[in-house]
Design a protein around this motif. Structure first.
Motif, short mmCIF file in Angstrom:
data_model
loop_
_atom_site.label_atom_id
_atom_site.label_comp_id
_atom_site.label_asym_id
_atom_site.label_seq_id
_atom_site.Cartn_x
_atom_site.Cartn_y
_atom_site.Cartn_z
N GLY A 169 42.31 38.01 34.73
CA GLY A 169 42.49 36.73 35.39
C GLY A 169 41.16 36.01 35.57
O GLY A 169 40.16 36.36 34.95
N ALA A 170 41.15 35.02 36.42
CA ALA A 170 39.93 34.26 36.73
C ALA A 170 39.71 34.35 38.24
O ALA A 170 40.59 33.99 39.03
CB ALA A 170 40.07 32.81 36.29
N ALA A 171 38.53 34.83 38.63
CA ALA A 171 38.26 35.12 40.04
C ALA A 171 38.28 33.87 40.91
O ALA A 171 38.75 33.92 42.06
CB ALA A 171 36.91 35.83 40.17
N VAL A 172 37.81 32.74 40.39
CA VAL A 172 37.69 31.54 41.24
C VAL A 172 39.06 31.05 41.72
O VAL A 172 39.27 30.90 42.93
CB VAL A 172 36.93 30.43 40.48
CG1 VAL A 172 36.98 29.12 41.28
CG2 VAL A 172 35.48 30.84 40.25
N PRO A 173 40.04 30.78 40.83
CA PRO A 173 41.34 30.34 41.35
C PRO A 173 42.04 31.41 42.18
O PRO A 173 42.78 31.09 43.12
CB PRO A 173 42.15 30.00 40.09
CG PRO A 173 41.44 30.68 38.98
CD PRO A 173 40.01 30.73 39.35
N GLN A 174 41.81 32.68 41.86
CA GLN A 174 42.41 33.75 42.66
C GLN A 174 41.85 33.74 44.08
O GLN A 174 42.61 33.83 45.06
CB GLN A 174 42.14 35.10 42.00
CG GLN A 174 42.88 35.32 40.70
CD GLN A 174 42.42 36.56 39.97
OE1 GLN A 174 41.29 37.04 40.18
NE2 GLN A 174 43.26 37.08 39.09
N MET A 175 40.55 33.61 44.19
CA MET A 175 39.92 33.58 45.52
C MET A 175 40.30 32.32 46.27
O MET A 175 40.51 32.35 47.49
CB MET A 175 38.40 33.66 45.37
CG MET A 175 37.88 35.01 44.91
SD MET A 175 38.29 36.34 46.07
CE MET A 175 37.46 35.76 47.55
#
Length: 578
Positions: A169-175
């Motif tokens: 996944g991508a950490a920025v949108p997840q966070m």
């Protein structure tokens, strides 16, 4: 003076409870890190673990005033806060959505297992454990933190689909998702706890209602895909009725060897892959190749169910189809051999002998949720590919007193179908194709040695999905003018080669136009009876399947619409030989 104040602050109830809340969250993340299956959720937890201190402190400091006063008295309260149970509506909303979307493959018991299991687990980890530790932790802050974390993890599969994630996944949108949910819940909890309860419940009901409404509309739209079909689940194509009551004249064993996403060399050459050696091998082994064949559907279950005489995609490939029914009544023993339980999960298997054994759909769904992605190639049976090949070769090699019908489905398989191509997507497919070719040669050698007079069918089911976005070219995302012949071949193109019994000289008594003409042709040989063209499946891509190629269609091998309107889909086609 400042040092003494700091030391005194460290001894305050608030600071101690803040530290223990942080330790509780870290312990949860550590357990998740080692227990979650490899996938997007596990990677998110791995990223979040070292950042937990910063994120939690920010969230808790926002609630500090509330917690110092509101929670101080709650440490002496022994009654469980029943109202907080409504907070679980938020993380349960994605679960309800997944259950609603997968009702066709879930038994009632599986729905109950997933729902009750989710409720029980969330109740334990989000509410009960923090409540039991309420004398040492900031209870409200811990609960809100765990609600936000649970929602983010359980909703990850939806995020993966929307953002075209595959395995990573991508950490920025997840966070951002995690922080936004935590922040909104914290603010509403501080302003009006009952308001947050109501909002959580409304979110659950709204999510479920929207899912059911969209699903109902999709089913209604899909119902018009084939105008001659009343209901998809009980349909059988008209050509079947022309044979089922007749006496069979020839009864050789029939082997349907399907290689997922296998296409003819005309298509492969446009990817930069040359598979001519394999086609020459088939020709030398006595196979007749049928160029220019495509499917009226573009997924494995939809294509192969229609090949087997029914539009029931869920049950058709699992063995509940007219071809198996007719052949069984004529004395055939039927086999369904697959590399995973994808083709029959939730519907059972209708062959006399099945492989692999089915798993519980509830566990399959639960594992996908835990991974954070509904992968197209997900397998939930503990069977290796080597074990599948071994079992397949045993069935292919064993002589039998009664004629066999054997349907196998194996690689190379299509792209990862996330909606975004990987940089080496074509190279990965090429490597899988080489492995599939080796497997095919060994499969066919085993059959020919043991069943020299059998009908052996080698086919693909659809294209490998390697162009543009490596998935459906949905209307709105791609216009008709952008879709070219390769894009269509890449999704609807197939492969077909048949080795007829030595005593039979095949001279096209019926022309193979589409892959769905396969068994009318085979039955025509078995029953020594010609088939009327009116009873065949229309060689037209129609209904929702047009959306896969931006709204275009193919009719009798000719592209309909767009910049290539009127052009033949394949330059070499069996239709030309008519």
């Amino acid at each position: 003076m400042n040092r003494n104040s700091a030391l005194q602050g460290m001894k305050s109830p608030w600071t101690a409870r803040l530290v223990f809340s942080l330790l509780l969250a870290c312990s949860y993340l550590w357990v998740l890190r080692i227990s979650l299956p490899a996938g997007i959720n596990q990677q998110f937890v791995t990223v979040l673990l070292p950042l937990t201190s910063v994120v939690i402190v920010v969230g808790l400091m926002f609630l500090r005033g509330r917690l110092q006063h509101g929670d101080a008295g709650r440490t002496a309260i022994n009654r469980f806060p029943i109202g907080d149970v409504l907070l679980l509506s938020l993380p349960l909303a994605p679960i309800a959505q997944y259950l609603a979307l997968n009702q066709q493959t879930l038994y009632l018991l599986d729905t109950v297992i997933v729902l009750l299991g989710s409720v029980g687990l969330l109740l334990l980890v989000v509410l009960v454990i923090p409540w039991m530790l309420r004398r040492w932790i900031a209870y409200s802050a811990a609960v809100l933190l765990l609600v936000a974390l649970s929602y983010t993890l359980l909703n990850m599969a939806s995020m993966a689909r929307a953002n075209h994630w595959h395995q990573t996944g991508a950490a920025v949108p997840q966070m951002l998702m995690f922080i936004v949910v935590l922040g909104v819940c914290s603010l509403l909890y501080r302003l009006d706890r009952r308001g947050l309860y109501l909002l959580s419940l409304c979110f659950f009901v709204g999510t479920l209602g929207q899912t059911l409404w969209l699903g109902e509309n999709f089913e209604r739209k899909a119902g018009s895909e084939f105008e001659h079909q009343r209901t998809e689940r009980t349909s059988r194509y008209p050509w079947v009725t022309e044979f089922e009551e007749r006496e069979i004249r020839r009864n050789p064993s029939v082997f349907l060897m399907t290689y997922d996403s296998y296409v003819e060399n005309e298509t492969l050459l446009q990817y930069g892959i040359d598979n001519s050696d394999q086609e020459q091998y088939l020709a030398a082994a006595g196979f007749q190749l049928y160029p220019g064949v495509y499917s009226v559907a573009a997924t494995s279950r939809d294509t192969m169910s229609r090949v087997l005489g029914t539009a029931s995609a869920l049950k058709g490939v699992a063995g509940f189809n007219p071809v198996v029914e007719v052949l069984r009544r004529k004395g055939y023993t039927t086999f369904g051999l697959f590399k995973s339980d994808y083709f029959f999960n939730g519907v059972g298997m209708g062959y006399d002998e099945n492989f692999p054994p089915p798993s519980r759909p509830a566990f399959a769904l639960a594992r996908s949720i835990a991974e954070g992605e509904f992968r197209h190639d997900a397998s939930f049976v503990d069977v290796s590919h080597a074990e599948f090949v071994h079992r397949k070769r045993r069935v292919l090699s064993e002589p039998a007193a009664a004629p066999k019908f054997v349907y196998t489905h194996t690689g190379p398989g299509h792209s990862q179908n996330s909606g975004a191509c990987r940089r080496n997507e074509t190279e990965l497919f090429g490597a899988r194709l080489e492995q599939a070719n080796e497997e095919m040669r060994a499969d066919l050698d085993a059959i020919i040695r043991s069943h020299p007079d059998a009908i052996i069918i080698v086919n693909g089911d659809h294209g490998p999905y390697l162009t543009k976005n490596c998935t459906s070219l949905a209307v709105g995302d791609f216009s008709i003018e952008e879709v070219n012949p390769l894009d269509i071949q890449d999704r609807f193109g197939t492969f077909l080669a048949i080795r007829w019994p030595q005593s039979h000289i095949q001279s096209h008594p019926e022309t193979i136009r589409i892959l769905q003409d396969l068994f009318p042709m085979v039955f025509s040989y078995l029953f020594a009876q010609p088939i009327s063209e009116e009873a065949l499946v229309k060689p037209t891509i129609q209904g929702n399947w047009k959306d896969v190629i931006g709204g275009l269609s193919v009719d009798s091998g000719v592209i309909a619409g767009g910049a290539h309107d009127g052009k033949r889909l394949f330059t070499s086609s069996s239709l030309v030989q008519r």
